[in-house]
Scaffold this motif. Sequence first.
Motif, mmCIF file in Angstrom:
data_model
loop_
_atom_site.group_PDB
_atom_site.id
_atom_site.type_symbol
_atom_site.label_atom_id
_atom_site.label_comp_id
_atom_site.label_asym_id
_atom_site.label_seq_id
_atom_site.Cartn_x
_atom_site.Cartn_y
_atom_site.Cartn_z
ATOM 1 N N ALA A 115 0.865 -1.294 0.003
ATOM 2 C CA ALA A 115 0.088 -0.062 0.056
ATOM 3 C C ALA A 115 0.814 1.164 0.137
ATOM 4 N N GLN A 116 0.245 2.384 -0.566
ATOM 5 C CA GLN A 116 0.760 3.718 -0.272
ATOM 6 C C GLN A 116 0.161 4.163 0.882
ATOM 7 N N LEU A 117 0.825 4.616 1.908
ATOM 8 C CA LEU A 117 0.008 5.095 3.165
ATOM 9 C C LEU A 117 -0.031 6.438 3.311
ATOM 10 N N ALA A 118 -1.128 7.215 3.644
ATOM 11 C CA ALA A 118 -0.919 8.646 3.805
ATOM 12 C C ALA A 118 -1.695 8.976 5.075
ATOM 13 N N VAL A 119 -1.144 10.089 5.761
ATOM 14 C CA VAL A 119 -1.663 10.533 6.927
ATOM 15 C C VAL A 119 -2.171 12.041 6.561
ATOM 16 N N GLN A 177 -11.733 21.624 3.473
ATOM 17 C CA GLN A 177 -10.078 21.264 3.480
ATOM 18 C C GLN A 177 -9.681 19.953 3.665
ATOM 19 N N ALA A 178 -10.337 19.264 4.232
ATOM 20 C CA ALA A 178 -10.089 17.726 4.214
ATOM 21 C C ALA A 178 -10.187 17.064 2.957
ATOM 22 N N ALA A 179 -11.439 17.576 2.189
ATOM 23 C CA ALA A 179 -11.657 17.068 0.900
ATOM 24 C C ALA A 179 -10.376 17.131 -0.232
ATOM 25 N N GLY A 180 -9.860 18.506 0.192
ATOM 26 C CA GLY A 180 -8.611 18.663 -0.643
ATOM 27 C C GLY A 180 -7.552 18.092 -0.498
ATOM 28 N N LEU A 181 -7.086 17.742 0.780
ATOM 29 C CA LEU A 181 -6.131 17.056 1.310
ATOM 30 C C LEU A 181 -6.045 15.601 0.860
ATOM 31 N N ILE A 182 -7.262 14.909 0.975
ATOM 32 C CA ILE A 182 -7.375 13.659 0.498
ATOM 33 C C ILE A 182 -7.471 13.648 -0.952
ATOM 34 N N ARG A 183 -7.902 14.458 -1.870
ATOM 35 C CA ARG A 183 -7.710 14.406 -3.007
ATOM 36 C C ARG A 183 -6.373 14.485 -3.733
ATOM 37 N N ALA A 220 -3.629 13.498 -1.794
ATOM 38 C CA ALA A 220 -2.847 12.185 -1.424
ATOM 39 C C ALA A 220 -3.397 11.267 -2.301
ATOM 40 N N ALA A 221 -4.573 11.304 -2.893
ATOM 41 C CA ALA A 221 -4.931 10.143 -3.722
ATOM 42 C C ALA A 221 -4.417 10.148 -5.117
ATOM 43 N N ARG A 222 -4.204 11.492 -5.570
ATOM 44 C CA ARG A 222 -3.540 11.648 -6.877
ATOM 45 C C ARG A 222 -2.071 11.324 -6.931
ATOM 46 N N GLU A 223 -1.566 11.232 -5.771
ATOM 47 C CA GLU A 223 -0.238 10.919 -5.534
ATOM 48 C C GLU A 223 0.010 9.328 -5.614
ATOM 49 N N GLY A 224 -1.101 8.737 -5.346
ATOM 50 C CA GLY A 224 -1.158 7.297 -5.281
ATOM 51 C C GLY A 224 -1.511 6.569 -3.833
ATOM 52 N N ALA A 225 -1.571 7.435 -3.042
ATOM 53 C CA ALA A 225 -2.199 6.852 -1.512
ATOM 54 C C ALA A 225 -3.313 6.149 -1.783
ATOM 55 N N ASN A 226 -3.405 4.884 -1.241
ATOM 56 C CA ASN A 226 -4.498 4.209 -1.168
ATOM 57 C C ASN A 226 -5.026 3.677 -0.126
ATOM 58 N N LEU A 227 -4.419 4.197 1.186
ATOM 59 C CA LEU A 227 -5.049 4.113 2.655
ATOM 60 C C LEU A 227 -4.481 5.167 3.112
ATOM 61 N N GLY A 259 0.857 22.613 11.150
ATOM 62 C CA GLY A 259 -0.073 23.223 10.249
ATOM 63 C C GLY A 259 -0.728 22.084 9.248
ATOM 64 N N PRO A 260 -1.660 22.437 8.524
ATOM 65 C CA PRO A 260 -2.370 21.381 7.583
ATOM 66 C C PRO A 260 -1.482 20.851 6.481
ATOM 67 N N GLY A 261 -1.782 19.503 6.003
ATOM 68 C CA GLY A 261 -1.091 19.108 5.060
ATOM 69 C C GLY A 261 -1.013 17.459 5.224
ATOM 70 N N TRP A 262 -0.113 16.883 4.288
ATOM 71 C CA TRP A 262 -0.275 15.327 4.226
ATOM 72 C C TRP A 262 1.277 14.874 4.065
ATOM 73 N N VAL A 263 1.283 13.689 4.644
ATOM 74 C CA VAL A 263 2.919 12.813 4.232
ATOM 75 C C VAL A 263 2.342 11.564 3.782
ATOM 76 N N MET A 264 2.967 10.879 2.922
ATOM 77 C CA MET A 264 2.847 9.498 2.257
ATOM 78 C C MET A 264 4.095 8.602 2.551
ATOM 79 N N ALA A 265 4.218 7.327 2.812
ATOM 80 C CA ALA A 265 5.233 6.440 2.715
ATOM 81 C C ALA A 265 4.624 4.927 2.182
ATOM 82 N N GLY A 266 5.544 4.307 1.659
ATOM 83 C CA GLY A 266 4.977 2.946 1.172
ATOM 84 C C GLY A 266 4.933 2.024 2.287
ATOM 85 N N MET A 267 4.353 1.091 2.079
ATOM 86 C CA MET A 267 4.345 -0.081 3.060
ATOM 87 C C MET A 267 4.683 -1.353 2.135
ATOM 88 N N ASP A 268 5.793 -2.007 3.006
ATOM 89 C CA ASP A 268 6.537 -3.180 2.451
ATOM 90 C C ASP A 268 6.310 -4.336 3.134
#
Length: 267
Positions: free
Chosen positions: A3-7, A22-28, A30-37, A238-247
């Motif tokens: 998975a590609q994980l995002a918080v 705001q949450a909808a924009g951040l979800i969008r 992260a999803a565009r960058e490949g996050a699937n959880l 502040g608001p935002g998101w970060v992502m990392a891969g699950m192996d």
Amino acid sequence: MDAQLAVIQMVSSDIPSENLEQAAGLIREAAREGANLILLPENFAFMGRHETDKLALMEPDGEGVIQSWLADQARQQGCWLVGGSIPIAAPDGRCHATCLVYDNEGQRRARYDKIHLFDVDLAGGETYRESRSIAPGKQPVRVETPWGQLGLSICYDLRFPELYRHYAGAELLVVPSAFTRQTGAAHWESLLRARAIENQAYVLAADQGGLHQNGRQTFGGSMIIDPWGQVLARMEQGPGWVMAGMDRDYLQSCRKQLPALQHRQLD
């Protein structure tokens, strides 16, 4: 499948419509960058000026604006979405602090009610009494995902390792939070890394991170941690998101070379 994980980190206000936008924009994003959880923070839709303000917004289980929004976001972005916490009506007139999980088709897969309530008096005059408005949950909840089992918890639960032992063997643990700045600076990362290490699982921690309208300061530091306790991604304030891969191969190698879960002697 990995998975590609995002918080997602927020500084939620007392205006639900603005928070959801705001949450909808951040979800969008992260999803565009490949996050699937994707994990949202505790109280993502509403941080009131007073502890009991959330009672005016609580929804019956299975219906309501926020629950419909969560389902729509998961379906529209094609991701699994863990909905931090929202107020769901409890039988005694209080609410439960409820974490809901939706799959990529917008179907609800799990509900967890926060078990441990933050009734504390901190140094400097900070006082919190969640039990005035929140009824405690009773049961740990894990859910099957395409990437393994996911164990659910919320914020103050993080301090109670016996909860996470109910999730022993789960590949993923989530901790949506609104940690105070004071307690976060002292304990946040240490506790999260401990939960990852002792359970040999990926930990996703989405926090509130900034100054809120009621004067409360939340810590931020949302992060993703691997089963060896390494921080893979972190955001400060502040608001935002970060992502990392699950192996998953790496997860299994951690468990194989140090089989602590197999060596447990006490339940």
